[in-house]
Design an enzyme around this catalytic site. Structure first.
Site, PDB file in Angstrom:
ATOM      1  N   SER A 186       0.993  -1.159   0.016  1.00  0.00           N
ATOM      2  CA  SER A 186      -0.057  -0.100   0.052  1.00  0.00           C
ATOM      3  C   SER A 186       0.904   1.271   0.009  1.00  0.00           C
ATOM      4  O   SER A 186       1.667   1.502  -0.902  1.00  0.00           O
ATOM      5  CB  SER A 186      -1.091   0.051   1.232  1.00  0.00           C
ATOM      6  OG  SER A 186      -2.081   0.652   1.041  1.00  0.00           O
ATOM      7  N   ASP A 353      -9.296  -7.224  -3.311  1.00  0.00           N
ATOM      8  CA  ASP A 353      -8.994  -5.897  -3.031  1.00  0.00           C
ATOM      9  C   ASP A 353      -9.490  -4.999  -3.923  1.00  0.00           C
ATOM     10  O   ASP A 353      -9.208  -4.945  -5.223  1.00  0.00           O
ATOM     11  CB  ASP A 353      -7.544  -5.541  -3.193  1.00  0.00           C
ATOM     12  CG  ASP A 353      -6.942  -4.507  -2.792  1.00  0.00           C
ATOM     13  OD1 ASP A 353      -7.881  -3.423  -2.557  1.00  0.00           O
ATOM     14  OD2 ASP A 353      -5.791  -4.102  -2.526  1.00  0.00           O
ATOM     15  N   HIS A 386      -8.139  -5.204   0.601  1.00  0.00           N
ATOM     16  CA  HIS A 386      -6.844  -4.553   0.748  1.00  0.00           C
ATOM     17  C   HIS A 386      -6.102  -4.970   1.996  1.00  0.00           C
ATOM     18  O   HIS A 386      -4.788  -5.274   1.784  1.00  0.00           O
ATOM     19  CB  HIS A 386      -7.032  -3.018   0.646  1.00  0.00           C
ATOM     20  CG  HIS A 386      -5.931  -2.430   0.618  1.00  0.00           C
ATOM     21  ND1 HIS A 386      -4.616  -2.501  -0.674  1.00  0.00           N
ATOM     22  CD2 HIS A 386      -5.060  -1.396   1.262  1.00  0.00           C
ATOM     23  CE1 HIS A 386      -3.503  -1.801  -0.216  1.00  0.00           C
ATOM     24  NE2 HIS A 386      -3.897  -0.873   0.702  1.00  0.00           N
TER      25      HIS A 386
END
Lengths: 411, 411
Positions: A186, A353, A386
């Site tokens: 991320s 995700d 995610h």
């Protein structure tokens, strides 16, 4: 000590309950720290002492401190160092217990640990709290030199490139000329990519996971709505809330920003499995503010973040993610990626995700390969959305272990 | 008159630009109204005059008014009536121009219209502003009898079942014993399903589009975060903001709730195509509140909704969606669906809809079929996300036209 903190399942978390229904007594257990390990001690480095630190966005900081932690020992040839880059609300505590100044257990326990992909018995592991953060590194809550007061609204915009420059200073300090690997998911993956573009000769491999070469319009939209909600809190006071008294900051606003993010971090599937339509109180259905369990879950995570995170840091780091674009001022995406074409890259996607959808990682893979580089890509079949990059430690660790071992073998 | 309102592309919107990049001069054009048509006049009905109206949740309203519009004429046999149910921020103005008391053009122009699936030249079309709304029907901004003041925070919780009971009163008034079809998407589809369960003998067909038999945990989560943000606005005043002065309501909070919803209504694909990483001002990049075009888009839609919608209505209707569950107090989902097993059902999915994902409509289809009923299901390949049920008028209209014609043929 909570149940989370006491868990010690090593690198085999299969026996842990994944999605218990009862709440909040049983938050998802991500920890795999071994009892007996020491809590990583937090260290501090004054970056470029005596010189102003100029930021990409034009701001200047007169003094920059980086807080970081290390695990394991640097080998005599300094060829076993791995930099772990944390995500938005992470910090330097990637591994270990909670307590002793750490509000939460290591956020990547199970990926990092004895016998894990990143192994303190083999590797020298470094994790640096990012510039703009609130866990020891210089950020909006730091005292502005010469004023004696926290920066607050005067803290400048920072970018992933600024964060990486600070991390490079830590590497210099530690005697790491070249990382065996730079790894993160991320927002952490954004820093990983910038390491490749900015310092290609200082990295032997890159693992930007569940991330993108540039923030998308939808990602910016989610950031923006969270930041706008935070700023709506009357206790935000334009960012200068530190003098208002203890606990008088924009907790409600930060909690809403967190709730927005929390929904995007998970998946429809997991929410249905965990909460479905269960009520907090089955007899309280029709009141305008009667609540479903999923609402309680959001409130809980909002309150939990508020206890350990500064609202201004949230805004600054969130904005750095919106600004993430490895092509900016570099001609093109292709020319940026060409800078690290000789460095092997691993990226991972989580099938569920929707915030950083697989198409972003396949785009990255295709651009790297089109430039003659190597990029391995795997899709992990986790329902966790995610957050899978934090929760699917077994699968993430497995791909990362294979990749790093190959890089080590080619040393 | 704006460009939107002047457009007159009949039922062939193919020549209209779908996703123009420039903003906000060129919002997506959804209207397909024919110049020369009259704006539908809004009518009013006092539901159950002189008697209190008891709500499912236990609340009581002493007086209930429904605002509605009709197009076309009821046939002598009263067999051509179609009820169109609107979604969260819709109203009775499903068809026609804007102006003359209507802030926006008909929200289903192109599905409704001469030559369209729902055709005022063949059908008698009715659309009722829902109970709890703010476009003429009784809602939180209505004057509470006996007090002379708006309900505000005292307005009771309403459910889809309450809305349908009010619509049934309108049907009685209009002489419609049995609808040829009850049709609607999203929140409108929830009412469609309740029509099936509550009044199976009053419907010849049902078209609950892009909706679910019950709100999911994720849908509740999105609602909750929007409502919490709205209530954080200091101008919300617990819901009693009407006396605060003109324009002194929780506009900022409602705009945030709308922004959250707006992102879930569209898709990553459309956001990337329309906005990508374009800046509002290409020279204003690094300021903490410098903005990307997608942020401007969200602000614009927030401000637009605020001008035409009441924050308390938003909360009440949003909450009714969270409470939507056709199984509640009916034993089981199967027994609820069994009530309309002799009524043909059409449902549609938008392939890019992540808010009401296809699995919800296939679940509905499978339950109807398992109970011996008929449920047609089609997936529309539109990139527009949940809003596809409003924007993909050609595809929605095509499926609806075929379905309704078959029902009419079997009359």
């Amino acid at each position: 000590m909570t149940r989370d903190e006491a868990s010690g399942a090593g690198c085999d978390p299969a026996d842990l309950p994944r999605h218990p229904r009862a709440y909040p007594e049983s938050l998802p257990v991500t920890g795999a720290w071994q009892p007996g390990d020491e809590v990583g001690g937090r260290l501090f480095l004054d970056v470029a002492p005596g010189r102003p630190f100029a930021l990409e966005g034009g701001g200047v900081l007169d003094q920059v401190t980086m807080a970081y932690e290390t695990w394991g020992e640097l080998a005599p040839g300094a060829d076993n160092a791995i930099l772990v880059c944390h995500a938005l609300t992470g910090d330097s505590h990637a591994f270990g217990r909670s307590g002793n100044g750490h509000a939460t257990p290591g956020w990547w326990n199970g990926v990092i640990g004895p016998g894990c992909a990143i192994d303190p018995e083999r590797h020298f592991i470094v994790c640096v709290n990012v510039l703009g953060g609130c866990q020891g590194s210089t950020g909006p809550s730091s005292i502005e030199p010469g004023t004696g007061r926290p920066y607050g609204s005067r803290f400048p915009t920072v970018t992933a490139r600024d964060m990486v420059r600070c991390q490079a200073a830590v590497a210099d300090h530690l005697g790491v000329d070249r990382w065996l690997g730079v790894v993160g998911g991320s927002m952490g993956g954004m820093q990983v990519l910038e390491w490749g573009v900015m310092f290609p000769r200082r990295v032997r491999s890159l693992a930007p996971l569940c991330t993108a070469v540039a923030a998308s319009a939808q990602q910016i939209a989610w950031s923006a709505v969270g930041r706008t909600a935070l700023a709506l809190d009357p206790r935000f006071r334009g960012g200068d809330y530190y003098d208002a008294g203890p606990g008088d900051g924009p907790a409600a606003g930060l909690a809403i920003a967190r709730s927005v993010a929390q929904i995007t971090y998970r998946s429809n599937e997991v929410f249905t499995e965990r909460f479905d339509r269960e009520l907090v109180n089955p007899r309280a259905v029709y009141g305008p503010w009667d609540r479903f369990q999923v609402e309680s879950y959001l409130d809980y995570h909002g309150a939990k973040l508020v206890r350990r995170f500064d609202a201004n840091s949230y805004l600054v780091l969130n904005r750095s993610m919106d600004l993430h674009d490895i092509a900016r001022n570099r001609g093109s995406l292709e020319s940026a990626v060409a800078r690290f074409s000789s460095v092997p890259v691993l990226t991972l996607s989580i099938v569920s995700d929707t915030l950083y959808p697989t198409v972003q990682q396949t785009t990255m893979r295709d651009i790297v390969r089109a430039g003659g580089g190597r990029c391995d890509h795997h899709v992990i079949k986790s329902p966790d959305g995610h957050d899978g990059f934090l929760l699917a430690t077994r699968e993430v660790g497995s791909h990362l272990a294979g990749f790093l071992r190959e890089v080590e073998g080619n040393g």
